[in-house]
Design an enzyme around this catalytic site. Structure first.
Site, short mmCIF file in Angstrom:
data_model
loop_
_atom_site.label_atom_id
_atom_site.label_comp_id
_atom_site.label_asym_id
_atom_site.label_seq_id
_atom_site.Cartn_x
_atom_site.Cartn_y
_atom_site.Cartn_z
N HIS A 98 5.30 -4.42 0.91
CA HIS A 98 5.42 -5.25 -0.28
C HIS A 98 6.85 -5.43 -0.80
CE1 HIS A 98 5.58 -6.03 -4.64
NE2 HIS A 98 4.59 -6.87 -4.39
N HIS A 115 -6.58 -5.79 -3.24
CA HIS A 115 -5.14 -6.02 -3.38
C HIS A 115 -4.33 -4.90 -2.72
CE1 HIS A 115 -1.38 -6.02 -6.00
NE2 HIS A 115 -1.35 -7.19 -5.39
O1 G3P Z 1 -1.97 -11.94 -4.08
C1 G3P Z 1 -1.54 -11.70 -5.35
C2 G3P Z 1 -0.51 -10.65 -5.51
O2 G3P Z 1 -0.51 -9.80 -4.40
C3 G3P Z 1 0.86 -11.20 -5.70
O3 G3P Z 1 1.74 -10.27 -6.23
O4 G3P Z 1 3.60 -8.67 -6.13
O5 G3P Z 1 1.29 -7.87 -5.75
O6 G3P Z 1 2.42 -9.26 -4.04
P1 G3P Z 1 2.27 -8.97 -5.50
CA CA Z 2 0.73 -9.51 -2.47
#
Ligand code: G3P
Ligand code: CA
Length: 236
Positions: free
Chosen positions: A49, A7
């Site tokens: 992000h 992630h």
């Molecule tokens: O892919 C799942 C996750 O990345 C979605 O939430 O806010 O971390 O982009 P976020």
């Molecule tokens: Ca994400």
């Protein structure tokens, strides 16, 4: 064993969404990297992000109003903001797969163009919370795999309903995969049904070994984690 999806890279250990985090994820045994993509004011696809730059420079500038040079002047824990092409080149060299999350609409076609140019269609899944973004990708090239993301932060009743019974949305948005938060209500009951219906299920963001094991037992294909090393050790 489920695919380990890093992630924002190995973001528990290296600055998120940077090449350092992606390289570490690869070294820690991740099979796929998740990254967030947004357009810059001068037409690049930046890997970033947040909606604004505030977390990094204290100034609430919307990312999409910044030029790439401005974003790359930010200090992301000692690293800099990459563009999608750099991550695609890394994936081409290493063979690692990519989960490209579109945070904005209007960039689906450009994203598909870059993925095709890098000859990585088979190595990529494009995910989004935004159905319009997924539709753009489908229109640009229906062969590119797409995933519908569901989270826990919305109180819109229509989205809440979709979360409890995602089948209609998955069919309507013509995706191959469902990417639910592991904290969605009743998700452990719904996952086996969604799997049985033929969709791939990749769950986010799971950093606790016990929860990783539970989800693996439910048959998820992928676990999105900030800690690929821990996931490798737990699920091996
Ligand atoms: O892919 C799942 C996750 O990345 C979605 O939430 O806010 O971390 O982009 P976020
Ligand atoms: Ca994400």
């Amino acid at each position: 064993m489920p695919l380990i999806i890093a992630h924002r890279g190995a973001s528990a250990y290296a600055p998120e969404n940077t090449m350092a985090a992606f390289e570490l994820a690869y070294r820690q045994g991740a099979g796929m990297i998740e990254l967030d993509v947004q357009p810059t004011a001068d037409g690049y696809l930046a890997v970033f992000h947040d909606d604004t730059t505030e977390r990094w420079d204290g100034r609430p500038r919307p990312v999409t109003t910044c030029r790439l040079a401005e974003l790359q002047a930010l200090d992301i824990g000692g690293e800099r903001v990459p563009i999608l092409e750099e991550v695609l080149a890394f994936a081409a060299t290493t063979g690692i797969a990519l989960n490209i999350e579109l945070k904005a609409v209007g960039i689906g076609r450009q994203c598909v163009h870059l993925v095709r140019q890098a000859r990585l269609v088979d190595q990529v899944i494009v995910s989004s919370f935004v159905p319009v973004a997924l539709r753009e990708v489908q229109t640009a090239d229906p062969v590119v795999r797409r995933a519908y993301l569901m989270g826990t932060r919305t109180y819109r009743p229509d989205v809440r309903l979709r979360e409890l019974w995602p089948f209609l949305a998955l069919r309507r948005f013509a995706v191959a995969a469902w990417h639910p938060s592991h904290e969605l209500p009743l998700v452990d009951r719904i996952i086996p049904l969604v799997r049985k219906a033929g969709y791939q299920v990749n769950v986010w963001t799971v950093d606790a070994p016990q929860r990783m094991r539970q989800l693996a037992a439910l048959g998820v294909q992928g676990i999105i984690t900030n800690r690929p090393d821990l996931a490798s050790a737990t699920l091996a």
